[in-house]
Design a protein around this motif. Structure first.
Motif, PDB file in Angstrom:
ATOM      1  N   HIS A   1       0.846  -1.206   0.000  1.00 43.50           N
ATOM      2  CA  HIS A   1       0.000   0.000   0.000  1.00 43.50           C
ATOM      3  C   HIS A   1       0.880   1.256   0.000  1.00 43.50           C
ATOM      4  N   VAL A   2       1.978   1.215   0.753  1.00 42.70           N
ATOM      5  CA  VAL A   2       2.940   2.331   0.763  1.00 42.70           C
ATOM      6  C   VAL A   2       3.510   2.551  -0.641  1.00 42.70           C
ATOM      7  N   MET A   3       3.899   1.466  -1.293  1.00 39.61           N
ATOM      8  CA  MET A   3       4.455   1.564  -2.643  1.00 39.61           C
ATOM      9  C   MET A   3       3.443   2.185  -3.601  1.00 39.61           C
ATOM     10  N   LEU A   4       2.179   1.816  -3.404  1.00 42.41           N
ATOM     11  CA  LEU A   4       1.099   2.365  -4.226  1.00 42.41           C
ATOM     12  C   LEU A   4       0.962   3.875  -4.010  1.00 42.41           C
ATOM     13  N   ALA A   5       1.036   4.294  -2.739  1.00 41.18           N
ATOM     14  CA  ALA A   5       0.913   5.721  -2.405  1.00 41.18           C
ATOM     15  C   ALA A   5       2.072   6.524  -2.979  1.00 41.18           C
ATOM     16  N   GLU A   6       3.277   5.960  -2.884  1.00 39.35           N
ATOM     17  CA  GLU A   6       4.437   6.639  -3.454  1.00 39.35           C
ATOM     18  C   GLU A   6       4.274   6.811  -4.961  1.00 39.35           C
ATOM     19  N   GLY A   7       3.707   5.796  -5.588  1.00 37.27           N
ATOM     20  CA  GLY A   7       3.460   5.866  -7.033  1.00 37.27           C
ATOM     21  C   GLY A   7       2.441   6.925  -7.406  1.00 37.27           C
ATOM     22  N   GLN A   8       1.603   7.290  -6.439  1.00 36.58           N
ATOM     23  CA  GLN A   8       0.586   8.330  -6.674  1.00 36.58           C
ATOM     24  C   GLN A   8       1.073   9.710  -6.225  1.00 36.58           C
ATOM     25  N   GLY A   9       2.368   9.801  -5.855  1.00 33.15           N
ATOM     26  CA  GLY A   9       2.932  11.104  -5.562  1.00 33.15           C
ATOM     27  C   GLY A   9       3.078  11.467  -4.107  1.00 33.15           C
ATOM     28  N   VAL A  10       2.710  10.576  -3.193  1.00 32.20           N
ATOM     29  CA  VAL A  10       2.908  10.876  -1.771  1.00 32.20           C
ATOM     30  C   VAL A  10       4.391  10.742  -1.448  1.00 32.20           C
ATOM     31  N   GLN A  11       4.952  11.745  -0.754  1.00 38.85           N
ATOM     32  CA  GLN A  11       6.371  11.742  -0.440  1.00 38.85           C
ATOM     33  C   GLN A  11       6.702  10.707   0.645  1.00 38.85           C
ATOM     34  N   PRO A  12       7.783   9.954   0.451  1.00 37.95           N
ATOM     35  CA  PRO A  12       8.163   8.932   1.445  1.00 37.95           C
ATOM     36  C   PRO A  12       8.275   9.494   2.872  1.00 37.95           C
ATOM     37  N   LYS A  13       8.733  10.747   3.016  1.00 36.67           N
ATOM     38  CA  LYS A  13       8.885  11.325   4.352  1.00 36.67           C
ATOM     39  C   LYS A  13       7.530  11.589   5.024  1.00 36.67           C
ATOM     40  N   ASP A  14       6.452  11.577   4.237  1.00 35.02           N
ATOM     41  CA  ASP A  14       5.116  11.840   4.771  1.00 35.02           C
ATOM     42  C   ASP A  14       4.298  10.559   4.946  1.00 35.02           C
ATOM     43  N   ILE A  15       4.969   9.419   4.810  1.00 38.33           N
ATOM     44  CA  ILE A  15       4.293   8.125   4.968  1.00 38.33           C
ATOM     45  C   ILE A  15       4.747   7.492   6.287  1.00 38.33           C
ATOM     46  N   PHE A  16       3.784   7.048   7.074  1.00 36.69           N
ATOM     47  CA  PHE A  16       4.080   6.446   8.383  1.00 36.69           C
ATOM     48  C   PHE A  16       3.557   5.006   8.433  1.00 36.69           C
TER      49      PHE A  16
END
Length: 211
Positions: A196-211
């Motif tokens: 799910h994290v990988m999916l979010a990163e692919g949609q433009g969410v910055q890794p530093k903003d993912i918990f």
């Protein structure tokens, strides 16, 4: 991809009701009110009386009726003791036990420890998939049912269940619509959270903003 629609499940349920010659016994999650509604509606269309079995199925369906989430007419409902007065092709039982739980309605029917004795000519529809870890219990119940000469319909045979969980394209849609600043994946095993994290990163969410 996309999760299959509940409408498709309803169409499959309808097909099996048309095919069934004897009693139809449907096991599903007691919490899935929409699925219960679809089975009830199909039963009524095929002039079958409906009997709820399993403590949680009885309790939840009663509560759903009171709250208006489950639309049923009392004239189409019967108690277990009344089934013996009906022809087999006029009976539909909606029960718990889709996960092979030992004390559930379907498990006790399969092991002949329930007041409802299943028999050759009955059709059992398991409208659920095995939750990871329950596969052995579900398989055991299915085998017991086959040993009793029952026709058993389960997910690997037909579109008789769809997940309540979103697939990747739907998760992408949520991310696109909400455009989150922060993202916290929840639900599932650790591997699901990572995907799910990988999916979010692919949609433009910055890794530093993912918990």
């Amino acid at each position: 991809g996309y999760t299959m629609s509940e409408r498709k499940v309803g169409e499959t349920v309808e097909e099996y009701f048309e095919e069934a010659k004897g009693r139809v016994i449907v096991a599903t999650f007691a919490s899935n009110i929409h699925r219960i509604q679809q089975v009830y509606d199909a039963a009524v269309r095929h002039r079958r009386k409906v009997c709820f079995q399993g403590r949680s199925m009885i309790n939840i369906s009663n509560l759903a009726k009171e709250l208006g989430y489950l639309q049923v007419d009392p004239k189409h409902l019967v108690e277990l003791e009344e089934l013996k007065n009906l022809k087999d092709n006029r009976v539909c039982v909606i029960t718990t036990g889709s996960q092979g739980e030992p004390r559930s309605g379907l498990s006790r029917m399969a092991s002949d420890s329930h007041k409802l004795t299943i028999k050759k000519g009955d059709m059992v529809i398991i409208s659920a998939s095995a939750i990871p870890g329950n596969e052995k219990s579900v398989s055991h119940v299915i085998n017991q049912l086959f040993q009793r000469g029952v026709t058993v319909i389960y997910q690997s045979m037909a579109d008789i269940h769809t997940s309540g969980h979103a697939k990747q394209e739907e998760l992408k849609l949520i991310l696109t619509l909400t455009k989150p600043k922060y993202f916290i994946p929840v639900h599932g095993e650790y591997r699901h959270l990572v995907h799910h994290v990988m999916l979010a990163e692919g949609q433009g969410v910055q890794p530093k903003d993912i918990f």
